[in-house]
Scaffold this active site. Structure first.
Site, PDB file in Angstrom:
ATOM      1  N   LYS A 159      36.016  41.852  49.129  1.00 21.35           N
ATOM      2  CA  LYS A 159      37.248  41.888  49.027  1.00 21.35           C
ATOM      3  C   LYS A 159      38.033  41.427  50.270  1.00 21.35           C
ATOM      4  O   LYS A 159      39.168  41.072  50.287  1.00 21.35           O
ATOM      5  CB  LYS A 159      37.611  43.513  48.925  1.00 21.35           C
TER       6      LYS A 159
HETATM    7  C1  PLP Z   1      35.253  45.062  43.552  1.00 25.64           C
HETATM    8  C2  PLP Z   1      34.021  44.711  43.599  1.00 25.64           C
HETATM    9  C3  PLP Z   1      33.371  44.469  42.609  1.00 25.64           C
HETATM   10  C4  PLP Z   1      34.003  43.997  41.098  1.00 25.64           C
HETATM   11  O1  PLP Z   1      34.854  42.841  41.325  1.00 25.64           O
HETATM   12  P1  PLP Z   1      36.138  42.735  40.377  1.00 25.64           P
HETATM   13  O2  PLP Z   1      36.797  41.619  40.922  1.00 25.64           O
HETATM   14  O3  PLP Z   1      36.834  44.084  40.174  1.00 25.64           O
HETATM   15  O4  PLP Z   1      35.520  42.435  38.979  1.00 25.64           O
HETATM   16  C5  PLP Z   1      32.032  43.828  42.506  1.00 25.64           C
HETATM   17  N1  PLP Z   1      31.242  44.108  43.642  1.00 25.64           N
HETATM   18  C6  PLP Z   1      31.862  44.617  44.739  1.00 25.64           C
HETATM   19  C7  PLP Z   1      30.873  44.970  46.190  1.00 25.64           C
HETATM   20  C8  PLP Z   1      33.024  44.943  44.875  1.00 25.64           C
HETATM   21  O5  PLP Z   1      33.733  45.551  45.827  1.00 25.64           O
END
Ligand code: PLP
Length: 490
Positions: free
Chosen positions: A113
């Site tokens: 993120k």
């Molecule tokens: C948010 C997240 C995901 C999923 O990603 P999306 O964009 O919501 O599909 C997968 N792994 C981790 C560690 C995340 O923080």
């Protein structure tokens, strides 16, 4: 360079410039913004391969954010992708046991993120300036664990903004929770919310589309925006690392320019994988995207059958950031495959009946999933074979990828998108490697993981358990609007 306009997924007459779409976050009718036309990469792969992350990110983002000047966009990029990351490469590709991992967890909160949320505050402030907005921007965020912390870190003490984060009570890992409730900053607020992630996301979305509440707060000098991946200001920065991964493989002599590769993406809200799909639409040579789900395999079923059905039990897994039954960004894919009229109908059906069916298909996206045992096995196997410790989400993707090649015989080189550091989920990771850890303290296990993996505890989570808890709020989900009002009246 062509100007890109953003239109609604439920109404193509909703039209905004990039900076306006970033400020709004979501369309007034609840739809999402998509580019009216997908831009085409203008530079050659050979040229891109010579670039560092920042310059490459500029080439990608400038094609989408066409109302930003070069100076504005470079300012945002250079401030986002700097020494906050613990490697100059920002998003390195490593080869382990015959597959490639694109490590997206080298930022401040050790999850992918950070790739988008370290730039979003800059994009938003620049957008506010461009549009002469004098309101205080209130970022409302629902989190399944990682977005919340990355958004808090990005927006903390950013002038002209406030941020309120809601996480599902009991639905995040102990490290994730500590990261959030110890967040410092004058403009930050964190609250647990009763219910699961979908409840939190729906509650937050209901505020964005509540005309009365928007007006009430407008009178007080506030405007809402979103740091969730429904905001194109989060989605577009993620397109860059798909190009960057490809270029690294070229640079390292693993593939030749023009060769196709696969990406396997651990998926929840469908934001990360959709960014990859955008990269392909721009011209990146990709064969397949494997969309990997955990036991909440609503997307797997959708890609197999064409029916999206959220009417099922919500399962709490060891990959909490993927515990989602309503994948918001899928709406964008649906619209790209059908039309605004059709998407509006299908989303109405989702809201009213919890399901919809469609016949149009994306041939280049394959659904796979891994249950809890398969995920744990993937962690253990990779550790045994290559001394490399995967986090639980990346392990879901690795297990799903193994199932995919078994079923398809596909030999295309594959990049697995690695979304978090194993330290965020130390307890489940250690227990997967050895059962003897199953009753140990999750924070003690971070020290154990250091010994097991040979990778030092990342600076952002050292002694996290000893930090002062600053946020103790618990909000009932029916009362989220009152909670937000009370916070803003302080
Ligand atoms: C948010 C997240 C995901 C999923 O990603 P999306 O964009 O919501 O599909 C997968 N792994 C981790 C560690 C995340 O923080």
């Amino acid at each position: 360079m062509k100007n890109v306009t953003y239109i609604g997924t439920r109404d193509k007459n909703i039209r905004y410039k990039a900076s306006e779409a970033i400020l709004k976050g979501i369309c007034p009718d609840g739809g999402l913004f998509i580019p009216e036309e997908m831009p085409v990469m203008e530079k050659s792969i050979e040229e891109l391969t010579e670039m560092d992350y920042r310059n490459l990110a500029y080439e990608v983002m400038s094609l989408f954010f066409t109302d930003f000047t070069e100076d504005e966009l470079r300012y945002c990029i250079n401030n986002a992708y700097d020494s906050k990351f613990d490697t100059d490469k920002i998003a390195p590709v490593v080869e382990k046991d015959g597959v490639y991992f694109l490590e997206l967890f080298h930022g401040k909160t050790i999850a992918f993120k950070d790739m988008a949320l370290s730039i979003l505050p800059y994009l938003m402030k620049t957008s506010a300036k461009k549009n002469n907005i004098d309101k205080e921007i209130v970022i409302l965020t629902a989190t399944s664990g990682d977005t919340g912390k990355a958004a808090l870190e990005g927006f903390a003490d950013v002038e002209g903004t406030r941020i309120i984060v809601f996480y599902p009570d009991g639905g995040v890992s102990p490290v994730q929770r500590m990261q959030m409730v110890t967040q410092k900053g004058k403009n930050v607020c964190v609250a647990a919310i009763t219910g699961n992630f979908d409840d939190a996301q729906s509650a937050v979305k209901s505020i964005f589309t509540d005309a009365e509440m928007i007006k009430e707060l407008d009178n007080k000098g506030f405007m809402f925006s979103s740091a969730n991946s429904i905001n194109i200001g989060r989605l577009i920065p993620q397109v860059a690392y798909y190009w960057y991964a490809y270029c690294q493989l070229v640079k390292d002599g693993k593939i030749k320019v023009g060769d196709k590769i696969n990406f396997t993406v651990p998926t929840g809200n469908f934001g990360n994988i959709l960014a990859g799909y955008f990269a392909k639409k721009m011209g990146l040579p990709v064969n397949k995207f494997v969309c990997a789900s955990n036991s909440n395999k609503v997307l797997y079923d959708f890609f197999k059958t064409g029916t999206y059905d959220k009417n099922r039990e919500f399962i709490l897994t060891t990959s909490p950031s993927m515990d989602i039954l309503i994948s918001s960004n899928l709406e964008r894919l649906v619209c790209m495959l059908t039309s605004q009229e059709e998407t509006a109908k299908l989303m109405k059906s989702l809201a009213e009946k919890g399901e919809y069916s469609m016949t149009a298909k994306a041939d280049d996206i394959v659904g796979e999933y891994a249950d809890e045992e398969e995920t744990a096995t993937a962690i253990r196997t990779m550790y045994t074979n290559a001394d490399y410790v995967l986090d639980t989400h990346t392990a879901v993707a690795y297990a799903a990828y193994n199932k995919y090649i078994e079923e398809s015989g596909d030999t295309t080189p594959t990049v697995i998108v690695s979304t978090a550091s194993p330290y965020k989920f130390a307890k489940d990771v250690c227990t997967a490697i050895d059962e003897k850890y199953k009753d140990c303290d999750p924070f003690e296990l971070m020290k154990e993981l250091e010994k097991i993996s040979g990778v030092k505890i990342p600076a952002p989570v050292v002694d996290i358990e000893k930090r002062e808890i600053l946020h103790n709020n618990l909000c009932e989900r029916e009362k989220i609007k009152d909670f937000v009002r009370a916070q803003l009246n302080k």
